[in-house]
Each structure stands twice: as structure tokens, then as C-alpha cells.
Design an enzyme around this catalytic site. Structure first.
Site, PDB file in Angstrom:
ATOM      1  N   VAL A 203       0.823  -1.210   0.000  1.00 17.28           N
ATOM      2  CA  VAL A 203       0.000   0.000   0.000  1.00 17.28           C
ATOM      3  C   VAL A 203       0.857   1.260   0.000  1.00 17.28           C
ATOM      4  O   VAL A 203       0.687   2.155  -0.819  1.00 17.28           O
ATOM      5  CB  VAL A 203      -0.955   0.014   1.220  1.00 17.28           C
TER       6      VAL A 203
ATOM      7  N   ASP B  81      10.370   3.211   6.538  1.00 20.53           N
ATOM      8  CA  ASP B  81      10.061   1.843   6.919  1.00 20.53           C
ATOM      9  C   ASP B  81      11.116   1.371   7.907  1.00 20.53           C
ATOM     10  O   ASP B  81      12.294   1.737   7.792  1.00 20.53           O
ATOM     11  CB  ASP B  81      10.047   0.928   5.689  1.00 20.53           C
TER      12      ASP B  81
ATOM     13  N   ARG C 287      14.656  -3.416   3.271  1.00 22.39           N
ATOM     14  CA  ARG C 287      13.667  -2.887   2.324  1.00 22.39           C
ATOM     15  C   ARG C 287      14.090  -1.505   1.841  1.00 22.39           C
ATOM     16  O   ARG C 287      14.039  -1.209   0.645  1.00 22.39           O
ATOM     17  CB  ARG C 287      12.301  -2.825   3.018  1.00 22.39           C
TER      18      ARG C 287
ATOM     19  N   THR D  94      -2.679  -4.301   9.262  1.00 23.17           N
ATOM     20  CA  THR D  94      -3.566  -4.502  10.407  1.00 23.17           C
ATOM     21  C   THR D  94      -4.076  -5.939  10.351  1.00 23.17           C
ATOM     22  O   THR D  94      -5.160  -6.202   9.835  1.00 23.17           O
ATOM     23  CB  THR D  94      -4.746  -3.507  10.395  1.00 23.17           C
TER      24      THR D  94
ATOM     25  N   THR E 201      -6.552  -0.558   7.271  1.00 25.39           N
ATOM     26  CA  THR E 201      -7.931  -0.988   7.493  1.00 25.39           C
ATOM     27  C   THR E 201      -8.184  -1.215   8.980  1.00 25.39           C
ATOM     28  O   THR E 201      -7.443  -1.951   9.636  1.00 25.39           O
ATOM     29  CB  THR E 201      -8.220  -2.282   6.722  1.00 25.39           C
TER      30      THR E 201
ATOM     31  N   CYS F  10      -6.751  -8.539   3.020  1.00 28.23           N
ATOM     32  CA  CYS F  10      -7.990  -7.746   3.031  1.00 28.23           C
ATOM     33  C   CYS F  10      -9.236  -8.593   3.272  1.00 28.23           C
ATOM     34  O   CYS F  10      -9.786  -8.610   4.360  1.00 28.23           O
ATOM     35  CB  CYS F  10      -8.127  -6.973   1.717  1.00 28.23           C
TER      36      CYS F  10
ATOM     37  N   ARG G  93       0.951 -13.305   2.391  1.00 20.33           N
ATOM     38  CA  ARG G  93       0.289 -13.008   3.660  1.00 20.33           C
ATOM     39  C   ARG G  93      -1.100 -13.636   3.719  1.00 20.33           C
ATOM     40  O   ARG G  93      -1.908 -13.464   2.827  1.00 20.33           O
ATOM     41  CB  ARG G  93       0.174 -11.494   3.855  1.00 20.33           C
TER      42      ARG G  93
END
Length: 417
Positions: free
Chosen positions: A11, A29, A34, A80, A115, A255, A326
């Protein structure tokens, strides 16, 4: 306004790149590896190419908290997830809020994209920001909420081409947040009346999809008992103009397989026990075990011994043409087959074997098609590389093939969802 993006995953990075084309943006981050890769122009999520990163000429990357102190708009894009009990795990969100709170100044705006359930921003995040900064909410600093609408692996519906919901803690802050996003969202924005409304909108977007898929999955369970091919039924029903084109399958990812639990958690906290939402979740969470059981039945029908049989799973990521593992529900198939004494391997050209090992433990991963033959094959993910593979070439002469995704020709397989 100078922007700091907190969290550079699926995202945060695309969003940072879009803002980085327009105004000074700092991508932050905690993962130093990364950051090093991004500075070299490599995005391991494969969402952005080196050229796309280079095009964001005003974007810089850092893992130093001090370097984001100069920003006055902080956009939080951290995961989240849910815990082992399927309750919201706000740990990443709280830690990100602590980080931002440590550098927050008078007049700053903090926008959350993660979220959450309705009320989370103001009930959970704001107190952390106040405690860490010593500032007062809606007097010294302000908040907004603009739910992410990223679809990993989708090169057509990118961040700027999906209409964005925005909101703010005060009317004039809502206007500022909306104007900021309008700079990068070609599809336009929708300004919600409050942060809670924006949070609730995100929660129901994915809950609605989850429920629709659960209905189709339940049909697959029924039609399986009746000896009817589910996909043939859906193709016939789909000739009606307003029939929704959902397909059966595994529901994972960050999601659809997670967000409904945020909504049900909040509902239960105010004394309402959701029925439809949780019913859909139960069905979808059980599909991996169902697929494994069907595969075992096919093995038995083929005359193969179950214990000691070798099975190959095509795909371990949560969706096609994407390296994101994930909350992949493919692992449910793996674990269930292992319970029957089956030795399981996976073939996935997209997944990172080390990441899979960290997330799910030891699992033999092939990056290219294996030369050995297996007793059973499960087509779990519809990667484009699998469309040109003859599934029979991967199994023994009496091997069993079960197709979860409806990817293979009906004549090539023994069963499908």
C-alpha cells in the site's frame, strides 16, 4: 505540505511514488533491507519497476525517525492483521502511531490508510499520538482517514485509477486531506462526512465480497454432493444480465480474509453478535480443508495409498501473479494433506522461498516445474505461468488432479471446486 509515508509495503510504496511525483515525500520503513533495496530501485513486492521508482523524483527513502521530523503530513500505511483468535492485532498501528507521535508538531496532520474498525483512529490511535507528542487533538494536530484501495498484482487498477474515499477530523481538515489526494488520484475522490464513516466504508467493502464468495463456496459444497459441476452452473446462471460473476475458491490475503473480523469485533463490543458476516467467514475459512478432503478421495478412487503419497500444490501465494503470501489460505490445504500423512511440495514461480519458510515453516518450494511425478496435484493459484502447463505432465499415470481455480480443461482433471 511535505509528506512522510509510514510503511512501504504493497500500500505505502505505490502511494509514496505517486506523491513523490508531485511534492517532497519521505518513504519511511523500519525494515532497513527494504529501504536499501528501494534506494537501489528494486521493489520486492513487484508493484513498481525501477523506472517507476525513478519517475518519483521527489521521493526519498529512510529508516531514520529523525529524517521524517520535517514532514507536516504523515500517512500511515502499516498492516492490520488478526491474531490467532481472529481478533484485531493493532500492534503495527500502535507502534506506527508512537513513531509519528514522537516527531509530531503543531499544525501537523496524520492520515491513516490501514484498514480498521469504525472508531479505531480516534479511540486507539489519537490517544497514542497525544501521549507521545504532548499535543492536543484537534487543537494542536489533526487526523484524517483515507482507506487504502490497492489491489496487489493488478497493473490495470493502480492507485491513481481507483476512486479514493477521504475524511478529516474537522471540516477544514477534511478539505485539506481531500485536496491532497486529488493531486494524485485521477479517478477522483469522495469526501466522507466523518472519519468513522470512512472507516466503516472500508470495512464493508471487503466484507461484502467475502459474503458473496462464501455464498458461491457454499453452492460448491452443495453441488459437490449432488454431482453437479459448479462452474457449469455459474456459467449458465451468468447468462442473466444482473447475475454477479463470483467464483468459488480460497479467500486469503491481507484484506478480504481479514477485514470482516475487524467489523465483527467492533459489533460485538457494542453488544451485537453478527450472524451473516461470521457465517460467511466460517465457510470461507473451511475451504482449504474441503479441498484437501476432496483430493484424498480422488487419491483413494485412483487406487493410491494416502499415507506416504506425494502431492504438489500449484501456487502458494494468496492470489495469482503476485508474490504476496500473507494470510494465504493455500497453507490450509497443505496442513490438512499433511494430517493425512501426505508429503506436500509447492511449485510457485512468484513466491520467495525464504519468506514462505519464515511465515509457514518448512515447505519444499519449486521455482520451476519439477521433473519428478506426483501422486496428486492441486491447482490452487491461477498464475499465468500455469496456464501453459499440462497438469498431467506433473503426475504419475494414475495421479489425481484437483483444480481449485477452474484453470484447466475439464478433460485434464479429476475434480474441481
Amino acid at each position: 505540505m511535505k509528506i512522510a509515508l509510514i510503511g512501504l509495503g504493497y500500500v505505502g510504496l505505490p502511494l509514496a511514488a505517486e506523491f513523490g511525483k508531485k511534492r517532497e515525500t519521505i518513504g519511511f520503513d523500519v525494515n532497513q533491507k527494504r529501504i536499501s533495496e528501494l534506494k537501489e530501485g528494486f521493489d520486492r513486492t513487484l508493484e513498481l519497476t525501477k523506472e517507476q521508482l525513478k519517475a518519483a523524483s521527489k521521493l526519498t527513502f529512510t529508516s531514520s525517525i529523525e529524517e521524517i521530523r520535517s514532514a507536516n503530513v504523515f500517512i500511515v500505511c502499516v498492516p492490520t492483521p488478526i491474531d490467532a483468535h481472529k481478533k484485531p492485532d493493532l500492534t503495527p498501528l500502535i507502534k506506527a502511531s508512537q513513531t509519528v507521535g514522537g516527531v509530531l508538531k503543531t499544525g501537523d496532520i496524520v492520515v491513516y490508510e490501514s484498514t480498521v474498525y469504525p472508531g479505531c483512529t480516534e479511540e486507539e490511535c489519537v490517544p497514542v499520538l497525544e501521549k507521545q507528542s504532548g499535543l492536543t487533538f484537534n487543537v494542536d494536530f489533526f487526523c484524517g482517514y483515507s482507506p487504502e484501495r490497492i489491489n496487489p498484482g493488478d497493473k490495470e487498477h493502480t492507485v491513481g485509477k481507483i476512486r479514493k474515499v477521504t475524511s478529516g477530523s474537522l471540516p477544514h481538515i477534511a478539505d485539506k486531506v481531500d485536496s491532497l489526494y486529488k493531486e494524485i488520484i485521477e479517478a477522483g475522490t469522495y469526501k466522507a462526512s466523518s472519519i468513522k464513516v470512512a472507516e466503516a466504508a472500508k470495512a464493508i467493502e471487503n466484507s461484502q465480497r467475502d459474503i458473496n464468495i462464501a455464498f458461491i463456496n457454499e453452492l460448491a459444497l452443495i453441488f459437490g454432493r449432488l454431482g453437479i459441476d459448479t462452474l457449469e452452473v455459474l456459467e449458465a446462471a451468468g447468462t442473466k444480465w444482473n447475475f454477479l460473476p463470483f467464483r468459488p475458491g480460497l479467500v486469503g490475503g491481507h484484506c478480504i480474509g481479514v477485514d470482516p473480523y475487524y467489523l465483527t469485533y467492533k459489533a460485538e463490543s457494542v453488544g451485537y453478535h453478527p450472524q451473516v458476516i461470521l457465517s460467511g467467514r466460517r465457510i470461507n475459512d473451511g475451504m482449504g480443508a474441503y479441498v484437501a478432503a476432496q483430493t484424498i478421495k480422488l487419491l483413494i478412487k485412483k487406487g493410491s495409498s494416502v499415507r506416504g503419497a506425494k502431492a504438489l500444490i500449484l501456487g502458494i501465494t494468496f492470489k495469482e501473479n503476485c508474490p504476496d503470501i500473507r494470510n494465504s489460505r493455500v497453507i490450509d490445504i497443505v496442513r490438512e494433506l499433511e494430517e493425512f500423512g501426505v508429503s506436500v511440495s509447492a511449485f510457485d514461480p512468484w513466491a520467495d522461498a525464504e519468506e514462505v519458510k519464515r511465515e509457514y515453516g518448512d515447505l519444499n518450494i519449486f521455482k520451476t516445474a519439477p521433473s519428478e511425478k506426483f501422486d496428486a496435484l492441486v491447482v490452487a493459484v491461477a498464475h499465468r505461468e500455469f496456464k501453459t502447463i499440462d497438469p498431467r505432465s506433473l503426475v504419475k499415470p494414475n495421479g489425481a488432479i484437483y483444480d481449485v481455480k477452474g484453470l484447466c480443461d475439464r478433460s485434464q482433471i479429476d475434480g474441481r471446486l
